[in-house]
Design a protein around this motif. Structure first.
Motif, mmCIF file in Angstrom:
data_model
loop_
_atom_site.group_PDB
_atom_site.id
_atom_site.type_symbol
_atom_site.label_atom_id
_atom_site.label_comp_id
_atom_site.label_asym_id
_atom_site.label_seq_id
_atom_site.Cartn_x
_atom_site.Cartn_y
_atom_site.Cartn_z
ATOM 1 N N SER A 243 18.031 -14.783 41.394
ATOM 2 C CA SER A 243 16.632 -15.075 41.703
ATOM 3 C C SER A 243 15.771 -13.840 41.496
ATOM 4 C CB SER A 243 16.505 -15.578 43.151
ATOM 5 O OG SER A 243 17.189 -16.800 43.319
ATOM 6 N N ALA A 244 16.271 -12.688 41.931
ATOM 7 C CA ALA A 244 15.523 -11.442 41.761
ATOM 8 C C ALA A 244 15.327 -11.115 40.280
ATOM 9 C CB ALA A 244 16.244 -10.299 42.464
ATOM 10 N N THR B 15 15.406 -13.358 37.681
ATOM 11 C CA THR B 15 14.536 -14.372 37.080
ATOM 12 C C THR B 15 13.083 -14.165 37.472
ATOM 13 O OG1 THR B 15 16.354 -15.971 37.124
ATOM 14 C CG2 THR B 15 14.131 -16.859 36.857
ATOM 15 N N ALA B 16 12.854 -13.738 38.693
ATOM 16 C CA ALA B 16 11.489 -13.541 39.178
ATOM 17 C C ALA B 16 10.722 -12.505 38.375
ATOM 18 C CB ALA B 16 11.513 -13.157 40.659
ATOM 19 N N GLN B 17 11.421 -11.586 37.737
ATOM 20 C CA GLN B 17 10.741 -10.527 36.976
ATOM 21 C C GLN B 17 9.994 -11.067 35.769
ATOM 22 O OE1 GLN B 17 13.103 -6.940 36.351
ATOM 23 N NE2 GLN B 17 14.342 -7.409 38.151
ATOM 24 N N CYS C 280 8.477 -14.112 35.924
ATOM 25 C CA CYS C 280 7.668 -15.211 36.450
ATOM 26 C C CYS C 280 6.401 -14.690 37.111
ATOM 27 C CB CYS C 280 8.472 -16.033 37.466
ATOM 28 S SG CYS C 280 9.872 -16.907 36.744
ATOM 29 N N LEU D 171 6.212 -17.533 42.429
ATOM 30 C CA LEU D 171 7.490 -17.876 43.045
ATOM 31 C C LEU D 171 7.219 -18.799 44.233
ATOM 32 C CD1 LEU D 171 10.493 -17.663 43.726
ATOM 33 C CD2 LEU D 171 10.050 -15.435 44.773
ATOM 34 N N VAL E 196 14.406 -13.483 50.686
ATOM 35 C CA VAL E 196 14.679 -13.453 49.245
ATOM 36 C C VAL E 196 13.359 -13.325 48.483
ATOM 37 C CG1 VAL E 196 15.774 -14.622 47.303
ATOM 38 C CG2 VAL E 196 16.707 -14.883 49.605
ATOM 39 N N GLY E 197 12.344 -14.050 48.932
ATOM 40 C CA GLY E 197 11.037 -13.955 48.300
ATOM 41 C C GLY E 197 10.456 -12.561 48.391
ATOM 42 N N CYS F 66 12.118 -10.272 45.902
ATOM 43 C CA CYS F 66 11.567 -10.508 44.558
ATOM 44 C C CYS F 66 10.201 -9.854 44.414
ATOM 45 C CB CYS F 66 11.459 -12.009 44.292
ATOM 46 S SG CYS F 66 13.058 -12.861 44.189
ATOM 47 N N LYS F 67 9.417 -9.901 45.453
ATOM 48 C CA LYS F 67 8.082 -9.298 45.439
ATOM 49 C C LYS F 67 8.171 -7.773 45.345
ATOM 50 C CE LYS F 67 3.525 -9.348 46.249
ATOM 51 N NZ LYS F 67 2.540 -9.922 45.295
ATOM 52 N N SER G 96 9.165 -7.083 41.794
ATOM 53 C CA SER G 96 8.123 -7.523 40.848
ATOM 54 C C SER G 96 6.811 -7.668 41.612
ATOM 55 C CB SER G 96 8.514 -8.847 40.190
ATOM 56 O OG SER G 96 9.791 -8.764 39.581
#
Length: 368
Positions: free
Chosen positions: A82-83, A85-87, A89, A92, A102-103, A106-107, A110
């Motif tokens: 997820s981390a 893939t988020a880069q 996107c 999210l 998890v969010g 990712c933040k 990214s």
């Protein structure tokens, strides 16, 4: 949203079990995935990415326009992928408050990504009877760009508990699919559909059984049918026997879709005076079958039902009034039918997939 940006910056939806279990949040997640896929297809954008914890590969349907990856119990893989893939996107979407850490990860990796959290009900009320707020969640929630709440009631409860600004919240009602309604049969059944797990006492099915006692005393002929399975089923059966209304209460357990449709067609009203609805999708489903509804007054259902127009709102502790409203609808089929039709019109004007998709498009446009 500018097409060039959308093609280079996709969307990622993180969810807990979505296809491997049956439930309200699971159906909501499936609707989010379908809406994201439609929006992307309509605009020529790349497929939305979807990562799901707890579901296995066998749970995922083959026909889907989204790039779904199921991680089962592999939590580390879910987090790492997820981390990564988020880069690539821009937005999210988080399907549950438990995915907030998890969010945030990712933040942090990214910083430009926008975080949107879907909230449904008691998972964000900070109610000890359901789920306590984690000590770290209010701080983490500040990183969210939007909190998409299914009701103003849930948004207000979360705002108060998490001490968040009102501006973070946007109303994002749930939805249902329209149906080909079966002809209503002449009957005097009162229908309730609910899970009967121990934490679902707030559905207040026991209040309906107590109301049946009053209806029996007044010689009002009717039968309460309850669809749903769980530990409370045996308790409710015992209560019906204790109150000597077991011949008027049918606990049907879990039933097939065909049997459920038959139960709706045989009912003349739907009743669930709950005090724990974060939205109340069961009332939308009842309306689609042309039934008037009775809800509680202590949760989000009162945002949906217009008292005296498409149903009645009753305090679940007021058994006398609950029995009176049930008797009114049983005694006046014309009024019951008119309320049911008003409910059908409300659903078709506010709560179908096209409205759900439009609300999601609005969030995407605002954050792009």
């Amino acid at each position: 949203m500018r097409r060039a940006e959308a093609q280079n910056d996709g969307t990622l939806f993180l969810a807990l079990d979505t296809y491997g279990r049956i439930g309200g949040i699971q159906r909501f997640n499936q609707r989010v995935i379908a809406a994201l896929a439609e929006i992307s297809g309509d605009n020529g954008w790349k497929q939305p990415a979807v990562h799901i914890m707890r579901d296995g590969k066998a749970d995922i349907p083959e026909t889907t326009a989204a790039a779904i990856r199921a991680f089962g119990s592999w939590r580390l893989g879910f987090i790492v992928h997820s981390a990564v893939t988020a880069q690539s996107c821009k937005i999210l979407f988080l399907g549950h408050i438990n995915l907030l850490p998890v969010g945030l990860l990712c933040k942090l990796l990214s910083p430009r990504i926008k975080l949107v959290l879907f909230v449904h009900g008691d998972e964000v009320w900070n109610d000890p009877a359901h789920r306590r707020m984690r000590f770290y969640e209010p701080l983490m929630a500040r990183a969210l760009s939007r909190i998409a709440s299914v009701s103003a009631f849930t948004a207000s409860r979360m705002q108060e508990a998490f001490k968040l600004p009102h501006e973070k919240f946007t109303l994002f009602p749930n939805a249902v699919d329209d149906i080909d309604r079966q002809p209503q049969k002449s009957g005097r059944n009162i229908l309730a559909v609910a899970r009967l797990d121990r934490h679902d006492r707030g559905k207040n099915i026991d209040a309906l059984i107590k109301a049946m006692v009053l209806l029996k005393r007044r010689n009002v002929e009717c039968v309460l049918q309850v669809v749903g399975e769980g530990p409370l089923r045996s308790e409710l059966a015992s209560l019906a026997r204790e109150l000597a209304v077991e011949e008027r209460v049918e606990l049907l357990g879990r039933v097939s879709d065909a049997r459920l449709a038959e139960a709706y067609s045989q009912a003349c009203l739907f009743a669930m005076p709950s005090s724990k609805e974060g939205f109340g999708i069961v009332f939308l489903e009842a309306w689609l079958h042309g039934l008037p509804v009775i809800c509680g007054t202590q949760d989000a259902a009162v945002e949906i039902i217009t008292d005296g127009v498409d149903g009645f709102a009753v305090n679940p502790s007021d058994i006398e009034t609950l029995a009176e409203r049930m008797a009114m609808l049983l005694a006046d089929p014309g009024m019951a039918a008119a309320m049911g039709e008003a409910g059908v019109e409300k659903v078709r004007s506010r709560y179908l997939m096209r409205h759900f998709k439009g609300n999601l498009e609005k969030i995407i446009a605002e954050l792009s």
